[in-house]
Design a protein around this motif. Structure first.
Motif, short mmCIF file in Angstrom:
data_model
loop_
_atom_site.label_atom_id
_atom_site.label_comp_id
_atom_site.label_asym_id
_atom_site.label_seq_id
_atom_site.Cartn_x
_atom_site.Cartn_y
_atom_site.Cartn_z
N VAL A 94 0.82 -1.11 0.04
CA VAL A 94 -0.18 -0.04 -0.08
C VAL A 94 0.99 1.21 0.01
CG1 VAL A 94 -2.09 -1.05 1.04
CG2 VAL A 94 -0.11 -0.26 2.73
N TYR A 95 0.35 2.22 -0.44
CA TYR A 95 0.98 3.73 -0.53
C TYR A 95 0.28 4.52 -0.11
CZ TYR A 95 3.62 1.41 -4.39
OH TYR A 95 4.24 0.36 -5.49
N MET A 96 0.95 5.73 0.72
CA MET A 96 0.26 6.74 1.42
C MET A 96 0.53 7.92 0.51
SD MET A 96 0.06 7.86 5.42
CE MET A 96 1.88 7.91 5.58
N PRO A 126 2.97 1.48 -8.77
CA PRO A 126 4.37 1.92 -8.75
C PRO A 126 4.77 2.52 -10.18
CG PRO A 126 4.30 -0.51 -8.87
CD PRO A 126 2.74 -0.14 -8.72
N CYS A 127 5.67 3.32 -10.13
CA CYS A 127 6.11 4.11 -11.23
C CYS A 127 7.49 3.65 -11.53
CB CYS A 127 6.42 5.72 -11.04
SG CYS A 127 4.70 6.52 -10.37
N CYS A 136 2.40 13.35 -8.24
CA CYS A 136 1.06 13.15 -8.01
C CYS A 136 0.16 14.33 -7.79
CB CYS A 136 1.04 12.25 -6.59
SG CYS A 136 1.90 10.67 -6.85
N SER A 137 -0.86 14.53 -8.36
CA SER A 137 -1.68 15.90 -8.35
C SER A 137 -2.34 15.65 -6.91
CB SER A 137 -2.86 15.64 -9.41
OG SER A 137 -2.18 15.75 -10.62
N VAL A 144 7.39 6.09 -1.08
CA VAL A 144 8.17 6.08 -2.21
C VAL A 144 7.27 5.04 -3.05
CG1 VAL A 144 10.33 4.75 -2.96
CG2 VAL A 144 10.37 6.13 -0.83
N LEU A 145 7.23 5.57 -4.52
CA LEU A 145 6.27 5.22 -5.60
C LEU A 145 7.00 4.40 -6.56
CD1 LEU A 145 3.60 7.89 -5.26
CD2 LEU A 145 3.62 5.91 -4.07
#
Length: 216
Positions: A94-96, A126-127, A136-137, A144-145
């Motif tokens: 998961v990402y925050m 993930p990028c 990210c808008s 960390v993405l």
């Protein structure tokens, strides 16, 4: 009376534009779970220092809101007036993403912007750093993405100079499916009393001494 009417007219004219700017909030969002805490609209209100364990669907976000207008906290010197936001994956990735001060909530589907000449598609994380930029808008800070720390906790200790924080927890689909996980789970905590957060002594260094055949 004339001024009051004018103010109402201006606010009414601005309302559609505000809604239009936040149109992304209408898709890819799990409904709030009342078991997580106080529900308002499509998010859960986080309470100071209370850990919330929840889950999120793949390619969806779960939204949280935190506000702290405690005068004692805001009057602390800068070195102590900080906010801890901790996200711990229990199962899966998961990402925050966090926006402060005012809406909208972050839009994870805008995070991976294509590099010129390498790709034409904006993607959720993930990028791939070879083909995309992380931008990210509606986001002030995020996990960390780029996939290099998938499965790791996200821990922010940031200057606490805002009253409101809009927090999104996003679950990428492909990464989790590769591990056979369809519903990632996580624990999230927000804490303005940073002195109450347990920290290791000696800057995290550990030493050991043999005290016997079976003891250290």
């Amino acid at each position: 009376a004339g001024l009051a009417w004018l103010a109402v007219a201006v606010l009414a004219a601005q309302a559609p534009r505000c809604r239009a700017r936040c149109d992304h909030e209408e898709y890819g969002v799990d409904p709030p779970d009342p078991r997580d805490g106080q529900v308002e609209d499509k998010h859960v209100v986080l309470l100071e220092g209370r850990a919330v364990t929840s889950s999120v669907s793949l390619n969806h976000s779960r939204r949280f809101y935190y506000m702290n207008n405690n005068v004692t906290t805001m009057n602390q010197p800068d070195r102590y007036r900080k906010l801890i936001i901790s996200l711990e994956p229990c199962e899966g990735v998961v990402y925050m993403l966090v926006r402060k001060t005012r809406r909208c909530w972050s839009d994870p589907f805008t995070c991976c912007k294509p590099k010129q000449g390498l790709s034409n598609e904006t993607l959720p994380p993930p990028c791939n750093p070879d083909t995309h930029l992380v931008q990210c808008s509606w986001t002030h800070f995020h996990s960390v993405l780029d996939g290099s720390r998938d499965g790791s906790p996200t821990f922010f200790e940031v200057p606490h100079n805002n009253l409101k924080y809009f927090i999104s927890v996003f679950a990428p689909a492909e990464v989790n499916l590769n591990y056979g996980i369809r519903t990632p789970t996580f624990r999230i905590t927000v804490l303005a009393d940073i002195g109450a957060f347990p920290r290791p002594g000696g800057q995290g260094r550990m030493t050991a001494k043999v005290a016997g055949d079976r003891a250290l």
